[in-house]
Design an enzyme around this catalytic site. Sequence first.
Site, PDB file in Angstrom:
ATOM      1  N   ASP A   1     -33.976 123.078 -18.713  1.00 15.86           N
ATOM      2  CA  ASP A   1     -34.213 122.275 -17.609  1.00 15.86           C
ATOM      3  C   ASP A   1     -34.554 120.799 -18.128  1.00 15.86           C
ATOM      4  OD1 ASP A   1     -34.297 124.446 -15.878  1.00 15.86           O
ATOM      5  OD2 ASP A   1     -36.311 124.597 -15.872  1.00 15.86           O
TER       6      ASP A   1
ATOM      7  N   GLU B   1     -35.747 117.837 -15.155  1.00 13.40           N
ATOM      8  CA  GLU B   1     -36.127 117.712 -13.956  1.00 13.40           C
ATOM      9  C   GLU B   1     -36.670 116.373 -14.055  1.00 13.40           C
ATOM     10  OE1 GLU B   1     -38.669 120.511 -11.892  1.00 13.40           O
ATOM     11  OE2 GLU B   1     -37.059 122.200 -12.345  1.00 13.40           O
TER      12      GLU B   1
ATOM     13  N   GLU C   1     -32.975 129.601 -18.980  1.00 14.95           N
ATOM     14  CA  GLU C   1     -32.924 128.455 -18.423  1.00 14.95           C
ATOM     15  C   GLU C   1     -33.368 127.263 -19.182  1.00 14.95           C
ATOM     16  OE1 GLU C   1     -34.351 128.572 -14.428  1.00 14.95           O
ATOM     17  OE2 GLU C   1     -34.804 126.497 -14.444  1.00 14.95           O
TER      18      GLU C   1
END
Length: 284
Positions: A104, A106, A102
């Site tokens: 990311d 955010e 993953e």
Amino acid sequence: MMGNGTIFQLILCSALLAGLARAAAGNFYQDVDITWGDGRGRILGNGNLLTLSLDRASGSGFQSKSQYLYGRFDMQIKLVPGNSAGTVATFYLSSQGSAHDEIDFEFLGNASGEPYTVHTNVYSQGKGGREQQFRMWFDPTADFHTYSVLWNPTHILFYVDGTPIREHRNRETATGVAFPRSQPMRVYASMWDAEEWATQGGRVRTDWAAAPFVATYRALAATGCTSGDAAACARPGGSPWMYQELDSTAQERLRWVQSNYMIYNYCADTWRFPQGVPPECTAQ
Ligand SMILES: *[C@@H]1O[C@H](CO)[C@@H](O)[C@H](O)[C@H]1NC(C)=O
């Protein structure tokens, strides 16, 4: 400079996935599925805008129809304005399963007038914990800005408006630390409620009277090796991102961001890692 490992990975990419460098034109109707939120995610206009909203009952999210093994992924996002405390908007890549990889972005909201936190992380084989956090040098709620992930066999690069903010290099050979390189990923985005922890450690709660909270996404451009078409993925001229690394100008800009806007770096957190920071932090 490419080692044998890199070349091997390129061959893998083209042979196994029969990869295609695909330039998505950025039409959300064609490129994504809204996967949750019961109507809170909406594609607008001719497919060039997508809004995700969050209220007390639910957030919302979407995912790309295609999967990619390596690629370049750009998304323009305008974050929730005003009091966005407790809300989190995301833009990330992920594979499936418990040993997933993953990458990311955010965006942690804040009380009115207080700065957003841009949180980044990299998971490989189900293991994350590689957080770096940043302030932005602009108000990310006032306008659209471009957030990008570049993922190739040797590097994961995070960019904001073309400026590199983070470099995560493949240190597998030197350290044995897994690097995402075999599991295809989809692009995801979501708006969700994290009032328990997101804003100033959960001390500032979400103002539900101000709901719905809306983040707007525009111009998703995903170019990567996908299953479906042939060798363009490994052809040097065909996919520049496959070989991209930071040149000296980009290194300089990265250092500028890291010294002025980085607010957390797991590689510098000796309190958290009293036995020594993770090996990928110090490998040459
Ligand atoms: C919110 O603002 C406060 C005060 O400026 C800051 O300490 C904090 O890091 C900001 N971001 C989040 C997500 O709490």
